[in-house]
Design a protein around this motif. Structure first.
Motif, mmCIF file in Angstrom:
data_model
loop_
_atom_site.group_PDB
_atom_site.id
_atom_site.type_symbol
_atom_site.label_atom_id
_atom_site.label_comp_id
_atom_site.label_asym_id
_atom_site.label_seq_id
_atom_site.Cartn_x
_atom_site.Cartn_y
_atom_site.Cartn_z
ATOM 1 N N LYS A 43 17.166 -44.866 -5.500
ATOM 2 C CA LYS A 43 17.895 -43.594 -5.497
ATOM 3 C C LYS A 43 17.035 -42.478 -4.903
ATOM 4 O O LYS A 43 17.534 -41.617 -4.180
ATOM 5 N N ALA A 46 17.130 -42.906 -1.200
ATOM 6 C CA ALA A 46 18.412 -42.432 -0.667
ATOM 7 C C ALA A 46 18.452 -40.912 -0.609
ATOM 8 O O ALA A 46 18.904 -40.327 0.391
ATOM 9 N N PHE A 53 23.769 -42.619 -2.634
ATOM 10 C CA PHE A 53 23.380 -43.955 -3.086
ATOM 11 C C PHE A 53 24.581 -44.781 -3.551
ATOM 12 O O PHE A 53 24.591 -46.008 -3.391
ATOM 13 N N TYR A 56 25.976 -47.390 -1.373
ATOM 14 C CA TYR A 56 25.139 -48.557 -1.073
ATOM 15 C C TYR A 56 24.860 -49.407 -2.322
ATOM 16 O O TYR A 56 24.155 -50.403 -2.230
ATOM 17 N N SER A 57 25.427 -49.004 -3.455
ATOM 18 C CA SER A 57 25.042 -49.633 -4.725
ATOM 19 C C SER A 57 25.414 -51.110 -4.795
ATOM 20 O O SER A 57 24.801 -51.867 -5.550
ATOM 21 N N ILE A 103 17.407 -47.066 3.060
ATOM 22 C CA ILE A 103 17.040 -47.066 1.642
ATOM 23 C C ILE A 103 16.217 -48.302 1.282
ATOM 24 O O ILE A 103 16.564 -49.423 1.675
#
Length: 327
Positions: A43, A46, A53, A56-57, A103
């Motif tokens: 995080k 990101a 974030f 993209y989790s 990330i």
């Protein structure tokens, strides 16, 4: 040497995984295996890249363990390994963007310390233009746009590739785009080898044209204990870059097919080659030179007017030496 675990998240529109997959020394794993500390680091990464974030989790994570001295080197080695695995997986997920996002994190396996992947070095920034009044002044852009000659058209094509190279993160593409810049500027025909001209414009004149340069100026420029070394080496390396360009474009060679140290040197040479060549051509256009043949004829004069010994010694030679010492 340290052992680093390098973890990067794939792009949000790539793919998710139900379980972990192992491919040689690379691991593709689901988001569900992230620990609390790893999630915090991801995080933070990101946020630093100004990315949301949450988008993209669920994307898959790609990981590898790298032995290196520095985190930046570990990231570079990891990206080389990831490239091959992503190329193979892209053939299975045709509708997905199988690529790596910004990330990620790097974990020192000895200390357990986590380092979020952040923006290294300089990143593009807003430029603020001062007002010079309500009436627009005639500037270099207007002047060059008003020209319709061979050299101006070459210059505009070259600027297109130089702009793409400037913000390209992939080192192989950056080198290729810079070489396209130089070809657009200097290549007369398919068989023309531009290496000698590029070397000349970087600050290392060669061939019969050196006879047209003031001996006093030439002595000042060459007054450096590593000047002759780089004069010979640059011609050799520029010819290798030409072959590198052909291998990449025609034979499909990839980033992983070339050592990192080689790419670093090529990249530095290309930065100087494109910037100095573009500057020389702009100077020529502003001084009524209109064709490539005419530009090459006046190159000794242009070199004397645009080259600076302090730049050649303190910037170019110094920077190239720094890259060479890392090899």
């Amino acid at each position: 040497m340290f052992n680093f675990l390098v973890v990067r998240i794939l792009e949000s529109n790539s793919f998710t995984l139900p379980n972990t997959l192992i491919y040689g020394d690379v691991e593709l794993r689901p988001a569900s295996v992230d620990s609390d500390k790893e999630l915090t680091a991801l995080k933070e990464s990101a946020d630093d890249h100004k990315l949301q974030f949450d988008k993209y989790s669920y994307a898959a994570r790609i990981c590898t363990i790298v032995s290196s001295e520095e985190i930046s080197e570990a990231l570079s080695i990891a990206l080389d390994r990831f490239s091959t695995i992503l190329d193979l997986n892209a053939s299975k997920f045709h509708i997905s963007n199988v690529d790596i996002s910004e990330i990620g994190f790097v974990k020192n396996l000895a200390s357990g310390q986590l380092h979020p992947v952040k923006r290294w070095g300089f990143s593009p920034s807003t430029s603020f233009v001062m007002s010079h009044g309500n009436i627009q002044r005639m500037d270099d852009i207007n002047y060059i746009l008003g020209l319709d000659c061979e050299l101006s058209r070459r210059y505009l094509r070259a600027l297109h590739w130089a702009r793409h190279a400037r913000h390209e993160n992939n080192s192989q593409l950056k080198i290729l785009f810079n070489w396209f810049t130089l070809e657009a500027l200097l290549k007369e025909n398919e068989n023309d080898n531009i290496a000698a001209n590029v070397c000349f414009l970087i600050g290392f004149p060669n061939g019969r044209k050196t006879l047209d340069i003031s001996k006093t100026f030439l002595n000042i420029v060459s007054n450096h204990h590593r000047y002759e070394f780089w004069k010979k080496k640059l011609i050799d390396e520029l010819d290798k870059i030409r072959i590198f360009r052909n291998d990449s474009a025609h034979s499909g060679y990839r980033l992983v097919d070339f050592p990192k140290q080689t790419l670093d040197l090529y990249s530095q040479i290309m930065i100087f080659g494109t910037s100095r060549s573009l500057g020389a051509v702009q100077f020529a256009l502003l001084n009524n030179i209109r064709t490539l043949v005419e530009f090459k004829e006046y190159m000794p004069y242009i070199f004397e007017q645009t080259a600076r010994a302090n730049d050649i010694h303190g910037t170019i030679i110094y920077s190239l030496e720094q890259v060479l010492q890392k090899k």
